[in-house]
Design an enzyme around this catalytic site. Structure first.
Site, PDB file in Angstrom:
ATOM      1  N   GLU A 165     -14.332   6.333 -55.220  1.00 58.53           N
ATOM      2  CA  GLU A 165     -15.053   5.322 -55.994  1.00 58.53           C
ATOM      3  C   GLU A 165     -14.146   4.139 -56.342  1.00 58.53           C
ATOM      4  O   GLU A 165     -14.608   3.028 -56.510  1.00 58.53           O
ATOM      5  CB  GLU A 165     -15.589   5.982 -57.267  1.00 58.53           C
ATOM      6  CG  GLU A 165     -16.748   5.248 -57.897  1.00 58.53           C
ATOM      7  CD  GLU A 165     -17.525   6.146 -58.846  1.00 58.53           C
ATOM      8  OE1 GLU A 165     -16.918   7.034 -59.461  1.00 58.53           O
ATOM      9  OE2 GLU A 165     -18.742   5.954 -58.959  1.00 58.53           O
ATOM     10  N   SER A 171     -28.985   7.187 -59.803  1.00 55.35           N
ATOM     11  CA  SER A 171     -29.281   5.856 -59.265  1.00 55.35           C
ATOM     12  C   SER A 171     -29.977   5.970 -57.921  1.00 55.35           C
ATOM     13  O   SER A 171     -29.555   6.737 -57.045  1.00 55.35           O
ATOM     14  CB  SER A 171     -27.991   5.054 -59.072  1.00 55.35           C
ATOM     15  OG  SER A 171     -27.401   4.809 -60.320  1.00 55.35           O
ATOM     16  N   GLN A 176     -26.454  10.311 -55.917  1.00 60.70           N
ATOM     17  CA  GLN A 176     -25.351  11.095 -56.482  1.00 60.70           C
ATOM     18  C   GLN A 176     -25.874  11.953 -57.629  1.00 60.70           C
ATOM     19  O   GLN A 176     -26.254  11.428 -58.678  1.00 60.70           O
ATOM     20  CB  GLN A 176     -24.263  10.141 -56.987  1.00 60.70           C
ATOM     21  CG  GLN A 176     -23.133  10.815 -57.727  1.00 60.70           C
ATOM     22  CD  GLN A 176     -22.020   9.831 -58.081  1.00 60.70           C
ATOM     23  OE1 GLN A 176     -22.238   8.625 -58.099  1.00 60.70           O
ATOM     24  NE2 GLN A 176     -20.842  10.348 -58.353  1.00 60.70           N
ATOM     25  N   GLY A 177     -25.884  13.277 -57.429  1.00 59.85           N
ATOM     26  CA  GLY A 177     -26.438  14.179 -58.440  1.00 59.85           C
ATOM     27  C   GLY A 177     -25.365  14.886 -59.242  1.00 59.85           C
ATOM     28  O   GLY A 177     -25.113  16.078 -59.057  1.00 59.85           O
ATOM     29  N   TYR A 178     -24.721  14.137 -60.125  1.00 58.76           N
ATOM     30  CA  TYR A 178     -23.688  14.727 -60.991  1.00 58.76           C
ATOM     31  C   TYR A 178     -24.223  14.931 -62.410  1.00 58.76           C
ATOM     32  O   TYR A 178     -24.328  16.036 -62.898  1.00 58.76           O
ATOM     33  CB  TYR A 178     -22.469  13.800 -61.060  1.00 58.76           C
ATOM     34  CG  TYR A 178     -21.492  13.882 -59.899  1.00 58.76           C
ATOM     35  CD1 TYR A 178     -21.821  14.490 -58.701  1.00 58.76           C
ATOM     36  CD2 TYR A 178     -20.216  13.336 -60.022  1.00 58.76           C
ATOM     37  CE1 TYR A 178     -20.909  14.540 -57.645  1.00 58.76           C
ATOM     38  CE2 TYR A 178     -19.301  13.383 -58.972  1.00 58.76           C
ATOM     39  CZ  TYR A 178     -19.653  13.977 -57.783  1.00 58.76           C
ATOM     40  OH  TYR A 178     -18.752  14.022 -56.764  1.00 58.76           O
ATOM     41  N   SER A 179     -24.552  13.807 -63.080  1.00 59.83           N
ATOM     42  CA  SER A 179     -24.859  13.871 -64.516  1.00 59.83           C
ATOM     43  C   SER A 179     -26.112  14.691 -64.802  1.00 59.83           C
ATOM     44  O   SER A 179     -27.069  14.685 -64.028  1.00 59.83           O
ATOM     45  CB  SER A 179     -25.078  12.464 -65.069  1.00 59.83           C
ATOM     46  OG  SER A 179     -23.967  11.673 -64.814  1.00 59.83           O
ATOM     47  N   ASN A 196     -15.870   3.708 -71.253  1.00 62.22           N
ATOM     48  CA  ASN A 196     -14.644   3.112 -71.788  1.00 62.22           C
ATOM     49  C   ASN A 196     -13.752   4.148 -72.459  1.00 62.22           C
ATOM     50  O   ASN A 196     -12.537   4.189 -72.245  1.00 62.22           O
ATOM     51  CB  ASN A 196     -15.017   2.072 -72.852  1.00 62.22           C
ATOM     52  CG  ASN A 196     -15.020   0.660 -72.293  1.00 62.22           C
ATOM     53  OD1 ASN A 196     -14.695   0.455 -71.123  1.00 62.22           O
ATOM     54  ND2 ASN A 196     -15.381  -0.296 -73.119  1.00 62.22           N
TER      55      ASN A 196
HETATM   56  C1  LIG Z   1     -26.690   2.391 -64.808  1.00 67.32           C
HETATM   57  C2  LIG Z   1     -26.198   3.781 -64.689  1.00 67.32           C
HETATM   58  C3  LIG Z   1     -26.226   4.420 -63.469  1.00 67.32           C
HETATM   59  C4  LIG Z   1     -25.816   5.744 -63.336  1.00 67.32           C
HETATM   60  N1  LIG Z   1     -25.890   6.342 -62.120  1.00 67.32           N
HETATM   61  C5  LIG Z   1     -25.552   7.657 -62.004  1.00 67.32           C
HETATM   62  C6  LIG Z   1     -25.711   8.338 -60.768  1.00 67.32           C
HETATM   63  O1  LIG Z   1     -26.168   7.764 -59.769  1.00 67.32           O
HETATM   64  N2  LIG Z   1     -25.400   9.645 -60.703  1.00 67.32           N
HETATM   65  C7  LIG Z   1     -24.885  10.313 -61.776  1.00 67.32           C
HETATM   66  O2  LIG Z   1     -24.572  11.478 -61.634  1.00 67.32           O
HETATM   67  N3  LIG Z   1     -24.705   9.707 -62.974  1.00 67.32           N
HETATM   68  C8  LIG Z   1     -25.039   8.392 -63.123  1.00 67.32           C
HETATM   69  N4  LIG Z   1     -24.897   7.753 -64.342  1.00 67.32           N
HETATM   70  C9  LIG Z   1     -24.490   8.553 -65.499  1.00 67.32           C
HETATM   71  C10 LIG Z   1     -23.115   8.246 -66.089  1.00 67.32           C
HETATM   72  O3  LIG Z   1     -22.120   8.740 -65.271  1.00 67.32           O
HETATM   73  C11 LIG Z   1     -23.070   8.824 -67.505  1.00 67.32           C
HETATM   74  O4  LIG Z   1     -23.982   8.098 -68.294  1.00 67.32           O
HETATM   75  C12 LIG Z   1     -21.698   8.766 -68.118  1.00 67.32           C
HETATM   76  O5  LIG Z   1     -20.829   9.640 -67.478  1.00 67.32           O
HETATM   77  C13 LIG Z   1     -21.733   9.079 -69.623  1.00 67.32           C
HETATM   78  O6  LIG Z   1     -22.372  10.298 -69.885  1.00 67.32           O
HETATM   79  P1  LIG Z   1     -23.521  10.366 -70.996  1.00 67.32           P
HETATM   80  O7  LIG Z   1     -24.510   9.336 -70.671  1.00 67.32           O
HETATM   81  O8  LIG Z   1     -23.969  11.767 -71.068  1.00 67.32           O
HETATM   82  O9  LIG Z   1     -22.821   9.963 -72.349  1.00 67.32           O
HETATM   83  P2  LIG Z   1     -21.951  10.923 -73.314  1.00 67.32           P
HETATM   84  O10 LIG Z   1     -20.958  11.666 -72.504  1.00 67.32           O
HETATM   85  O11 LIG Z   1     -22.834  11.694 -74.201  1.00 67.32           O
HETATM   86  O12 LIG Z   1     -21.188   9.828 -74.165  1.00 67.32           O
HETATM   87  C14 LIG Z   1     -21.740   9.180 -75.313  1.00 67.32           C
HETATM   88  C15 LIG Z   1     -20.622   8.429 -76.006  1.00 67.32           C
HETATM   89  O13 LIG Z   1     -19.602   9.369 -76.424  1.00 67.32           O
HETATM   90  C16 LIG Z   1     -18.348   9.008 -75.919  1.00 67.32           C
HETATM   91  N5  LIG Z   1     -17.547  10.193 -75.600  1.00 67.32           N
HETATM   92  C17 LIG Z   1     -17.906  11.284 -74.888  1.00 67.32           C
HETATM   93  N6  LIG Z   1     -16.884  12.126 -74.754  1.00 67.32           N
HETATM   94  C18 LIG Z   1     -15.824  11.582 -75.378  1.00 67.32           C
HETATM   95  C19 LIG Z   1     -14.463  11.962 -75.573  1.00 67.32           C
HETATM   96  N7  LIG Z   1     -13.953  13.096 -75.068  1.00 67.32           N
HETATM   97  N8  LIG Z   1     -13.663  11.123 -76.258  1.00 67.32           N
HETATM   98  C20 LIG Z   1     -14.162   9.965 -76.773  1.00 67.32           C
HETATM   99  N9  LIG Z   1     -15.414   9.556 -76.628  1.00 67.32           N
HETATM  100  C21 LIG Z   1     -16.245  10.342 -75.937  1.00 67.32           C
HETATM  101  C22 LIG Z   1     -18.673   8.227 -74.664  1.00 67.32           C
HETATM  102  O14 LIG Z   1     -17.610   7.385 -74.281  1.00 67.32           O
HETATM  103  C23 LIG Z   1     -19.917   7.464 -75.076  1.00 67.32           C
HETATM  104  O15 LIG Z   1     -19.560   6.299 -75.744  1.00 67.32           O
HETATM  105  C24 LIG Z   1     -25.318   6.442 -64.469  1.00 67.32           C
HETATM  106  C25 LIG Z   1     -25.266   5.782 -65.710  1.00 67.32           C
HETATM  107  C26 LIG Z   1     -25.703   4.476 -65.836  1.00 67.32           C
HETATM  108  C27 LIG Z   1     -25.635   3.814 -67.174  1.00 67.32           C
END
Ligand SMILES: Cc1cc2nc3c(=O)[nH]c(=O)nc-3n(C[C@H](O)[C@H](O)[C@H](O)COP(=O)(O)OP(=O)(O)OC[C@H]3O[C@@H](n4cnc5c(N)ncnc54)[C@H](O)[C@@H]3O)c2cc1C
Lengths: 394, 371
Positions: free
Chosen positions: A251, A168, A131-134, A374
């Site tokens: 999902e 992942s 899954q290539g989103y993030s 969360n």
């Molecule tokens: C084990 C694991 C597997 C994953 N697998 C995949 C995958 O296969 N494909 C994929 O695309 N992604 C994957 N992800 C990525 C995941 O979706 C992102 O880590 C997640 O969406 C959070 O984005 P970020 O890491 O950039 O954190 P950030 O968005 O930078 O967040 C950092 C902190 O800020 C808080 N925050 C951000 N915005 C707000 C807001 N508006 N209000 C309040 N708080 C806020 C967050 O809650 C968090 O606590 C994976 C992540 C993990 C940990």
């Protein structure tokens, strides 16, 4: 439910259990209870063979329509399958992203050619998906993706440049679905495309990222002039966001229901360890064990409510709480597990029982981050379920 | 098992919602709190005589409607949401259930029909037994029960006693005016529920006053207790929901820093957390009720209802506290409703088993060596 239907369901349950007993044996026996979240790097090759074993038994695509090679089973039966699969200690599914995320998305939004090309290979366990989103600057704010794509009309191919992160199992996958910007200069959720891109090509490089647990389940994926056929786009250019969101809707699907069996098993391990270590005599630990058991019941009933809702095809606003609930429950279970281990908890253990408890403790920290953190979950609940004012957006 | 409401169940809930929204308003609740009886006598007449609510989950053979714990829970949830001040809980959920679960045939025929019809106000206490001595054909009962729900207003008290010299319990129907029974109304912080202290001084009862079926008493008590916990959990669920509703309405209306306070993320998240806890509690309460309706064996029923009560008590108290806090200064006033919920949530938390005690019982069950 009438008696005949109940009999049918019991027979189906027995069939799944019987098949699992017969097949999760021999060379597959060591996969029991392995490969779950936090343990994905366990025997990936053998687990892919297990996927093909499942396919031969007719246990993939249970909910997919028959027209696309699925079995068109009712929700109840799918739940029964997931429950029995987990009860038997079925290993973490390598084909999960293809089967539960991309497959249903293609069935709903893909072209006939895409369905014919991709669905059979998801079903038979011959192709795996990532899954290539993030991206580095698009996490919670997913709409900020910057990976670009443009159509090379002459060659009839999309060319992709940019970077994904936290992907992942990319290193074990053959294909990746990519959310990329097809309209230069566009912002936010507009101007995006949803592309299907082969991973095994010169324009793609994959670099594993070591996780807190020490293992490498996720990766950075770099696209440098990567190519994919012009018709490997789901929806039209510009519709990528809608497709990407629809996929996330799957999902919350029924595979999370089988998850509870798995959670139940983990709680049993914690209880067994508490008995063995004497932690079971500590009143505070006993309170937490009971709390955990109550949470497990809650998740069971959450699921039954969700199933009832799904009858008329739409989830009620209450369904928004489930991800937040299970991920935080699981995190608390992890903390209980490690506290039950006490002093032993700080040592790395290889024996199955203690290794599992530590895995729950460490990996459950990811549960409240992926698939919507969360904080993002609470925003969604507040805005969509309670109708409170929306967050300001940049 | 599926957790969906049938059309009939949805109707029961909708009716309760409508009737109570109109009859059990904040003003009406406060009138009942100030009244001598402590409850709304008109509403009580109506739900008994017109609406059939007392009959809902009692057996058909004794004038009930024979519906299940699930319907009962839906109704109680709405009562809790509206803080309905009624002798309903004591009469139906304590006395009625105790008789239905543990009563002998003749006693059920004697007592359940008036309860189902809303003609009798009853209460029951099954936590601390009195002492009963055989006296000829009849009995002499003595002892003290510190807190009995609606103990001062009930017409009949169903009281549990230990039979002297025998290792057995018995259940007695004691008329409120029995000589030797002294009832002292207690002052409570939560004015939506009244308690009384009852003192039994050689209360003389005839043989017919013993109402239990000795063969079913032990098991029946456990079942009745489980139902009572489930019933209270349902009320608490409704109360917690009301706290969220009050908070949503207030925070969307109240402006500070030029915007509705509900637009601050700190406030939004706390409302969302309330919803998470409330929906989890709803799942637990409905799930336990559906299990009860499907005839769960006593040990399972007890665990499920203990879990429901433990969770609902925590959720209600937490939501009431959040409602109070997010109302700011007005949350600390008598006139706004958060205080009513705060007091009721606190009082209920320590009634019919505090969460700590219930969880300890669950843990003991969970840790029992596997057979
Ligand atoms: C084990 C694991 C597997 C994953 N697998 C995949 C995958 O296969 N494909 C994929 O695309 N992604 C994957 N992800 C990525 C995941 O979706 C992102 O880590 C997640 O969406 C959070 O984005 P970020 O890491 O950039 O954190 P950030 O968005 O930078 O967040 C950092 C902190 O800020 C808080 N925050 C951000 N915005 C707000 C807001 N508006 N209000 C309040 N708080 C806020 C967050 O809650 C968090 O606590 C994976 C992540 C993990 C940990």
């Amino acid at each position: 439910m009438n008696a005949a239907a109940a009999n049918d369901e019991a027979a189906f349950r027995a069939e799944v259990a019987g098949w699992m007993r017969a097949h999760l044996a021999g060379r597959f026996a060591k996969l029991r209870h392995r490969g779950g979240p936090g343990d994905e790097d366990f025997e990936p090759a053998l687990r892919k063979e297990w996927e093909r074993e499942l396919a031969r038994g007719g246990w993939t695509g249970l909910g997919w329509p028959k027209a696309y090679g699925g079995r068109g089973l009712s929700l109840e039966r799918q739940v029964i399958f997931h429950e029995e699969y987990a009860r038997a200690g079925g290993p973490g599914r390598m084909g999960h992203i293809g089967e539960t995320l991309l497959g249903p998305t293609l069935i709903a939004y893909g072209s006939e050619a895409q369905k014919r090309r991709f669905l059979p290979r998801i079903l038979d366990g011959s192709e795996y998906w990532a899954q290539g989103y993030s991206e580095p600057n698009a996490g919670s704010d997913l709409a900020n993706v910057q990976t670009r794509c443009r159509l090379d009309e002459a060659r009839g191919e999309w060319i992709v440049d940019g970077q994904k992160v936290w992907t992942s199992l990319a290193h074990e996958s053959d294909w990746i679905f990519v959310l990329a910007r097809c309209e230069p200069g566009s912002k936010g959720s507009k101007g995006l495309a949803f592309l299907l891109v082969p991973l095994k090509q010169p324009g793609v490089s994959i670099r594993p990222i070591r996780q807190l647990t020490g293992s490498c389940e996720f990766n950075e994926v770099f696209f440098d002039g990567a190519r994919t056929a012009a018709d490997h786009i789901v929806g039209r250019p510009g519709e990528g966001w809608a497709i990407a969101m629809a996929l996330l809707g799957f999902e919350r699907g029924i595979s999370t229901l089988g998850q509870q069996m798995h959670f139940g098993h983990e709680l049993e391990l914690v209880v067994a360890q508490a008995r063995a270590s004497g932690a079971a005599d500590d009143p505070a630990i006993r309170q937490r064990l009971a709390q955990s058991w109550i949470g497990l019941r809650v998740m069971r009933y959450n699921a039954l409510r969700m199933l009832a809702d799904a009858e008329d095809g739409r989830l009620r606003p209450e369904a928004l709480i489930y991800k937040y609930y299970w991920s935080n429950w699981h995190r608390a279970l992890g903390e209980l597990a490690i506290d039950v281990l006490g002093e032993e908890g700080r040592l790395v253990h290889q024996d199955e029982a203690r290794r599992r408890l530590q895995q729950v403790f460490f990996f459950s920290r990811a549960d409240t981050i992926y698939a919507g953190t969360n904080e993002i979950q609470l925003n969604l609940i507040a805005e969509r379920a309670l109708g409170l004012p929306r967050e300001p957006r940049g | 098992m599926k957790l969906a409401l049938t059309e009939d169940q949805a109707l029961i809930r909708a009716t309760a919602e409508r009737v109570l929204a109109e009859a059990s308003t904040s003003a009406a609740v406060r009138r009942a709190m100030d009244s001598a009886a402590g409850y709304d006598t008109d509403l009580w007449r109506r739900i008994g005589a017109e609406l059939g609510w007392c009959a809902l989950a009692l057996p058909e053979a004794q004038g009930g409607l024979g519906l299940s714990a699930f319907e009962q829970v839906l109704l109680l949830e709405q009562m809790g949401r509206r803080l309905a001040c009624l002798p309903y809980f004591a009469t139906v959920c304590l006395a009625g259930q105790l008789l239905a679960q543990a009563g002998r045939e003749s006693a059920r025929a004697r007592w359940l029909p008036p309860i189902a019809a809303g003609q009798l106000r009853a209460t029951a206490s099954f936590e601390a037994p009195l002492a009963a001595r055989r006296a000829g054909d009849g009995w002499q009962v003595s002892g003290r029960i510190a807190q009995v729900l609606d103990g001062a207003s009930a017409d009949t008290v169903f009281a549990l006693a230990r039979i002297e010299g025998e290792d057995a319990l018995a259940l007695f129907a004691v008329p409120a005016d029995a000589p030797g029974l002294r009832r002292t109304a207690l002052q409570t912080w939560d004015l939506t529920r009244r308690y009384a202290a009852l003192v039994f001084e050689d209360v003389t009862l005839d043989a017919a006053a013993r109402v239990d079926d000795p063969a079913r008493l032990a098991e029946g008590l456990r079942r009745a207790q489980a139902y009572a916990r489930l019933s209270l959990a349902a009320e608490q669920l409704g109360g917690a929901q009301a706290c969220l509703e009050l908070t949503l309405a207030y925070t969307q209306n109240r402006k500070q820093f030029g915007r509705a306070i509900a637009s601050f993320q700190a406030v939004k998240h706390r409302c969302a957390e309330m919803m998470v806890k409330i929906e989890a509690t709803r799942s637990m309460v409905y799930g336990a009720a559906a299990g009860a309706a499907a005839g769960a064996p006593t040990a399972v029923l007890a665990c499920e209802c203990d879990a429901a009560k433990a969770l609902a008590s925590e959720t209600y108290f937490w939501c009431a506290g959040e409602a109070l806090q997010l109302h700011g200064g007005v949350g600390f006033t008598w006139d706004y409703d958060p205080q009513l919920h705060f007091k009721r949530a606190h009082a209920g938390r320590h009634w019919l088993g505090a969460p700590e005690r219930l969880r300890e019982a669950l843990a003991a069950h969970l840790l029992e060596p596997a057979p």
